[in-house]
Write a protein that holds these residues in place. Structure first.
Motif, PDB file in Angstrom:
ATOM      1  N   ALA A 155      47.620 118.036  46.618  1.00  0.00           N
ATOM      2  CA  ALA A 155      46.561 117.189  46.079  1.00  0.00           C
ATOM      3  C   ALA A 155      47.066 116.546  44.799  1.00  0.00           C
ATOM      4  O   ALA A 155      47.899 117.116  44.093  1.00  0.00           O
ATOM      5  N   ASN A 169      44.839 111.834  46.528  1.00  0.00           N
ATOM      6  CA  ASN A 169      45.490 112.282  47.761  1.00  0.00           C
ATOM      7  C   ASN A 169      45.170 113.742  48.045  1.00  0.00           C
ATOM      8  O   ASN A 169      45.117 114.555  47.121  1.00  0.00           O
ATOM      9  N   PHE A 170      45.038 114.055  49.344  1.00  0.00           N
ATOM     10  CA  PHE A 170      44.825 115.419  49.813  1.00  0.00           C
ATOM     11  C   PHE A 170      45.644 115.583  51.088  1.00  0.00           C
ATOM     12  O   PHE A 170      45.596 114.714  51.958  1.00  0.00           O
ATOM     13  N   ARG A 217      48.631 113.389  55.072  1.00  0.00           N
ATOM     14  CA  ARG A 217      47.909 113.177  53.820  1.00  0.00           C
ATOM     15  C   ARG A 217      46.871 112.075  53.995  1.00  0.00           C
ATOM     16  O   ARG A 217      47.049 111.153  54.767  1.00  0.00           O
TER      17      ARG A 217
END
Length: 179
Positions: A107, A136-137, A152
């Motif tokens: 992340a 972002n994850f 992602r």
């Protein structure tokens, strides 16, 4: 403010120097599935494109790493079969937590700079904001030989124009150059 920035730079450089033998450098590339969200985006579809760039992984502890990247990313969306193509220079700053050997949760923020935008071949860069900020994850998996895989999602936070935000799902394959 200058003192804080200078202290941060020296701290990072000092930390990087201590762990220099453990820092990994590499490259990655993959597919983007991107669209925009918000506004009147109900009839907007995904487009498939690509990304490519350089990565580094800086270990902080046995379980945590910092992974800065610099990526060229083609993004965009389709509206009534009309494709809008946006080209970005993205700088993701990812935190990685290793939940198991090689498997990480990721992340972090992403800063993006719009390089160009086209609508069916016609340049429309002035229609979009030139700065894109997102979160972002994702997941990553790294093999012992340096080969790595990732998935992602980038959730746009700033607006790409007056009422839409970028949204991009990425899958990638990369390689860390092991010493």
């Amino acid at each position: 403010m200058k003192k804080i920035l200078l202290l941060a730079v020296f701290t990072v450089l000092g930390f990087a120097n201590v762990n220099a033998q453990e820092i990994k450098f590499g490259a990655k590339a993959g597919l983007n599935f991107s669209t925009v969200n918000g506004g009147n985006s109900g009839s907007i579809d995904y487009v498939t494109s690509q990304h490519i760039g350089l990565v580094s992984e800086i270990p902080i502890s046995e379980k945590f790493s910092f992974q800065p990247e610099i990526m060229y990313s083609r993004q965009g969306y389709s509206f009534n079969n009309d494709i809008v193509e946006m080209n970005y220079l993205n700088i993701p700053l990812m935190g990685k937590y290793y939940v198991a050997k090689g498997l990480s949760l990721e992340a972090g923020p992403q800063i993006g700079f719009l390089l160009s935008a086209k609508n069916e071949g016609v340049k429309v860069t002035n229609s979009f904001t030139t700065f894109d900020f997102g979160a972002n994850f994702g997941l990553g998996y790294t093999l012992k030989n340096g080969l790595n895989f990732g998935a992602r999602y980038n959730l746009g936070i700033t607006k790409a124009d007056t009422d839409i935000r970028n949204g991009t799902f990425q899958v990638s394959v990369g390689y860390f150059f092991i010493k």
